[in-house]
Design an enzyme around this catalytic site. Structure first.
Site: not given
Length: 254
Positions: A139, A152
Site C-alpha cells: 500500500s 496500517y
C-alpha cells in the site's frame, strides 16, 4: 512465467490470497484470462466457489492466520506454483495513536504480516520449483505516515521489508520477488471493514474524488508482472489515481 512443465491440466498455476473480493477477485480473473489455473484462497468459501466456477479455478477455504489451513492450501496446490499473489490483508480503524485499539493493531499484524509470512514460507518450495514469482500487494501507506494510519502504515511497511529482505536472501535463486503498492482504490469492502461497517464513513473516503482506482486497475498490474519473462523483476510499482498526489493530498470536488 517460465517454460518449465506446467500443472497436469497444462496450465501454469497461480495462488491468490484474499480472493473473495476486491483486488484479489479481480486479480484471479486477470490471471485466469492469461491461462493460469488459479487457486482462490480466502475465508468465505461461498464467494470463492462462485469465483472458481467462473474462471475454472480452484476454491480453497483458508484463513492465512491459521497454520493448519495454510499447510492445507500448500498441499492442495502441490509441487508447482508459478505465481503467488500475497493480497490478503486490510486496515482496521483510523484512530490516532493516543486512542488506537491495540486489538485492531494485533489483528492487522496477524493478517498482513504473520499470515503473509505463513503463506510465503509454505509455498516457496513450489514457487522455486516453477522458477516463479511472489507478488506482494502492499500500500502507499508504506510510503509515508499519515494521521490515523499508524497501525496500517506499520504493517504495510513490515510487509514491504519482508519482500525486500526476501529478494536479498533469494538472490541467485530462480524466484522473482515483486511488490505492487496501490494508493486510493475504491472497492466494495476495504473502507467499510476499516470503519467497522459504517457506510457513511466508508463513502466519505472517496467523496468528491474524480475516478479513484478500481480493483481491476491493480489486477492489470498483477497480470503484467505475472507474464513477464522470469529474468525481469519489478521491485516496486506504486500506483495512484491521478487525483491523489500523496496520502494526504487528494483533489476533491465540492
Amino acid at each position: 512465467m517460465t517454460d518449465q512443465q506446467p500443472s497436469p491440466d497444462n496450465r501454469p498455476t497461480a495462488v491468490v490470497t484474499g480472493a473473495s473480493s476486491g483486488i484479489g477477485a479481480a486479480s484471479a480473473r486477470a490471471l485466469a484470462g492469461e491461462g493460469f489455473k488459479v487457486f482462490c484462497a480466502a475465508r468465505r468459501l461461498d464467494r470463492l466457489t462462485a469465483l472458481a466456477e467462473e474462471i475454472d479455478g480452484v476454491a480453497v477455504e483458508c484463513d492465512i492466520t491459521d497454520q493448519a489451513q495454510v499447510d492445507a492450501l500448500a498441499q492442495a496446490v502441490g509441487g508447482r506454483c508459478d505465481v503467488l499473489l500475497n493480497n490478503a490483508g486490510g486496515a482496521l480503524g483510523q484512530d490516532p495513536i493516543e486512542t488506537a485499539d491495540v486489538a485492531d493493531w494485533e489483528r492487522m499484524y496477524q493478517i498482513n504480516v504473520s499470515g503473509t509470512l505463513r503463506v510465503t514460507q509454505a509455498l516457496l518450495p513450489a514457487i522455486e520449483a516453477a522458477h516463479g514469482a511472489v507478488i506482494f500487494i502492499t500500500s502507499t501507506a508504506a510510503e509515508t505516515a499519515y494521521e490515523g494510519g499508524g497501525g496500517y502504515c506499520g504493517v504495510k511497511v513490515a510487509e514491504r521489508y519482508m519482500a525486500g529482505s526476501m529478494r536479498l536472501e533469494l538472490a541467485g535463486r530462480p524466484v522473482r520477488v515483486c511488490e505492487v503498492s496501490p494508493g486510493m482504490v475504491h472497492t466494495e469492502e476495504f473502507s467499510l471493514v476499516r470503519f467497522g461497517g459504517d457506510q457513511t464513513k466508508a463513502d466519505a473516503v472517496y467523496s468528491g474524488v474524480d475516478a479513484p482506482l478500481v480493483a481491476e486497475d491493480i489486477a492489470e498490474a498483477v497480470r503484467w508482472i505475472a507474464v513477464l519473462p522470469e529474468h525481469v523483476n519489478i521491485d516496486r510499482l506504486v500506483i495512484r489515481p491521478r487525483a491523489q498526489a500523496s496520502n494526504w493530498k487528494v483533489a476533491r470536488s465540492g
